[in-house]
Every structure is written in structure tokens, then in C-alpha cells.
Motif scaffolding. Structure first.
Motif, PDB file in Angstrom:
ATOM      1  N   TYR A  67       0.832  -1.210   0.000  1.00 21.30           N
ATOM      2  CA  TYR A  67       0.000   0.000   0.000  1.00 21.30           C
ATOM      3  C   TYR A  67       0.869   1.263   0.000  1.00 21.30           C
ATOM      4  O   TYR A  67       0.547   2.250  -0.676  1.00 21.30           O
ATOM      5  CB  TYR A  67      -0.928   0.007   1.214  1.00 21.30           C
ATOM      6  N   ASP A  71       0.608   4.032  -2.852  1.00 21.86           N
ATOM      7  CA  ASP A  71       0.307   5.417  -2.478  1.00 21.86           C
ATOM      8  C   ASP A  71       1.406   6.374  -2.945  1.00 21.86           C
ATOM      9  O   ASP A  71       1.119   7.529  -3.302  1.00 21.86           O
ATOM     10  CB  ASP A  71       0.148   5.533  -0.964  1.00 21.86           C
ATOM     11  N   ARG A  74       0.550   7.297  -6.243  1.00 20.27           N
ATOM     12  CA  ARG A  74      -0.850   7.733  -6.357  1.00 20.27           C
ATOM     13  C   ARG A  74      -1.682   6.743  -7.190  1.00 20.27           C
ATOM     14  O   ARG A  74      -2.471   7.134  -8.047  1.00 20.27           O
ATOM     15  CB  ARG A  74      -0.920   9.137  -6.942  1.00 20.27           C
ATOM     16  N   LYS A  76      -3.961   2.879  -6.936  1.00 24.35           N
ATOM     17  CA  LYS A  76      -4.750   2.048  -6.032  1.00 24.35           C
ATOM     18  C   LYS A  76      -4.378   0.586  -6.237  1.00 24.35           C
ATOM     19  O   LYS A  76      -4.419   0.084  -7.361  1.00 24.35           O
ATOM     20  CB  LYS A  76      -6.244   2.245  -6.283  1.00 24.35           C
TER      21      LYS A  76
END
Length: 304
Positions: A67, A71, A74, A76
Motif C-alpha cells: 500500500y 500510495d 498515487r 490504487k
């Protein structure tokens, strides 16, 4: 985004090698393997008795790193099913947290088609681990000497390492936070200079594959072994016996409590057998350098 099943293999590592504190690391031929089924219901299953405790937490370190990587770009992270196995123990000084972080970064890298360089992975991993000595060899393989200041990572990579090793693993665990709590906040200037000189000679010896000289420098460490050795059962006795039996020398592996002994070619197996008889408190394994670092392979099924 990748849809076919694949597997991630991340080597264990031994770090510090005495005075190479928070900088020097060596990848070992023991592996954390993550079998990935992309776009399956989100679930992580840890297999084997050693890893059962992690099944209670879906927010495990592998997923945290994945994750974090997503992140950072940017993006998912898509759902996926993970099955995790390991051939080395956790909280024993063999880079288990580092291997999980590297696996998570590689998971995001593949799922999101990021095409990250080893240097980019190194910066992500070091920012999560907060020091580079375990994560960098897990990425590169071989021996690595690294600098990290919170913003950049600089690494010298030595892929071919001419040494065999014995890892002595005690029953107890030692968490890095507890081990680091033993370290002083400051060293006197003259001791810091002496410690740096010892570390410089260690690195020079390693670059020349002069393991006898390197082991001598390991024995002179001022940065962490004098403070951490109290957590390692029979450390002095085991190290001295290993040298008597033909090893170059030994050091605390990472933050401990395992001990890594460095031996000449084709000597590790015989020394392992003798140490096993003399120190029943330990489990001994002969290991070798891993030269590939993290590897991704296609597979027919991610399920075990």
C-alpha cells in the motif's frame, strides 16, 4: 495491471557483520515466498507453524509495504490473494521484516506495472525499514554496503561473495526494538573514530574477499556487539569454538539473537556438525550467499 498468478521470492539476509552497523548486509539462500493470485478476494494466508501468528492481522507488513508503494505513485492497489511461506524464522536476526517489506514493494511493482528500478525499490524499502542493511541485499542479492540519510540511498554492490556460512539459531526470539534499546545514544569522539576505522577496514577486506581480515575486524566492533551480546546465549563460547574448528570468525546476525559464522570453502558442513554436538541450545544451518536478490516467477496457480 497484471492478472496472471505469480510468485515473489525474497532472500533472507545477515546484516552489520560486526562494525558495518546499519550499512553492510549479505543475502542468504533462505527465502520468503509470496504466491499471488491477482484480482481475487483480498486475503493473506501465512503457512507453517512459524508464521501462524500473522494470520490474525490482515494489515501485515507485506501489505503495508504494498500500500505504501502504491500510495507513493498515487495508484490504487487491486485486490489479491496471498499465500506466504518462509524457509527462515522470524525475529532471529535474519531479515524477516526486511524480506516482508521487499516482497510488498515487489507486489505493488508487479500488480501496478510500475517497472521500478532496484534503486527506486531501495529508497522505498529503506524509508520503511529506516536503515538499509537488510533490505538492500534482499533486493540486490550478494553483499551490499549502503548509506541512507532519510532522503537518498547510495549502495556499492558486490554480487560474487566467496564465503560459506553457518547460522546458529537459538530457541528464543529477540525483537529489533528490544535489541536497539541496548545501544548507547552517543559514543565518545575517539571511540567513534576508532569504530569507523575498524568499519573501513572491514569493508576493504570484504571487497577483496579477505574474510580472515574481515573476521578480525568483526571481532573489534565498537558500535553494537559490545552492547547486544548480552542477549545472545553463549555468544563468546560459540564464536571461539567455531574459530577453533576452522571458521574465519563470527558475528551477531542483524540485531540477534542468531550468530553467523563465516567459513572457508567446503568447511561449513563439517563445522556445523561439530557445533551441533557441542551446543544443543542452538539449531545450526549451513547457508550460502544468494546472488539474485528478489525474484518474480510466473506460476500456474497461486494456491498452495
Amino acid at each position: 495491471m497484471k492478472a496472471e498468478p505469480f510468485s515473489i521470492h525474497v532472500p533472507a539476509s545477515t546484516a552489520n557483520l560486526g562494525p558495518g552497523f546499519d550499512s553492510v548486509g549479505l543475502a542468504l539462500n533462505r527465502y520468503l515466498t509470496v504466491h499471488v493470485q491477482p484480482f481475487a478476494p483480498r486475503k493473506t494466508t501465512f503457512h507453517g507453524e512459524e508464521l501462524q501468528a500473522f494470520n490474525k492481522d490482515e494489515n501485515n507488513l507485506i501489505m503495508q509495504a504494498a500500500y505504501f508503494t502504491a500510495d507513493s505513485f498515487r495508484k490504487k492497489l487491486p485486490p489479491c490473494q496471498l499465500d506466504v511461506v518462509s524457509t527462515f524464522p522470524t525475529s532471529k536476526g535474519m531479515g524477516s521484516s526486511a524480506s516482508a517489506i521487499v516482497a510488498g514493494i515487489e507486489l505493488a511493482n508487479i500488480l501496478l506495472d510500475l517497472e521500478l528500478s532496484r534503486e527506486s525499490k531501495s529508497l522505498l524499502a529503506s524509508s520503511l525499514e529506516e536503515h538499509p542493511d537488510n533490505v538492500i541485499p534482499a533486493i540486490f542479492g550478494g553483499l551490499t554496503i549502503s548509506f541512507y540519510n532519510g532522503q537518498v540511498v547510495e549502495t556499492v554492490h558486490v554480487p560474487d561473495v566467496a564465503v560459506e556460512m553457518i547460522v546458529a539459531i537459538p530457541d528464543g526470539v529477540l525483537h529489533t526494538k528490544q535489541s536497539r534499546g541496548s545501544l548507547p545514544n552517543l559514543l565518545p569522539f575517539n571511540k567513534a573514530v576508532e569504530g569507523s576505522a575498524i568499519s573501513n577496514v572491514l569493508v576493504a577486506a570484504l571487497m577483496k574477499n579477505d574474510w580472515k581480515k574481515a573476521a578480525d575486524m568483526m571481532n573489534r566492533d565498537l558500535f553494537h556487539e559490545p552492547f547486544r551480546s548480552k542477549w545472545v546465549p553463549l555468544y563468546t563460547e560459540l564464536k571461539e569454538k567455531a574459530i577453533e574448528l576452522g571458521a574465519y570468525g563470527a558475528a551477531i546476525s542483524g540485531s540477534g539473537p542468531s550468530i553467523v559464522c563465516f567459513t572457508p570453502h567446503q568447511k561449513a558442513a563439517a563445522i556445523t556438525e561439530q557445533l551441533s554436538a557441542l551446543f544443543p541450545q542452538y539449531h545450526f544451518e549451513t547457508v550460502f550467499p544468494d546472488r539474485r536478490g528478489v525474484v518474480v516467477e510466473k506460476c500456474l496457480s497461486a494456491a498452495l
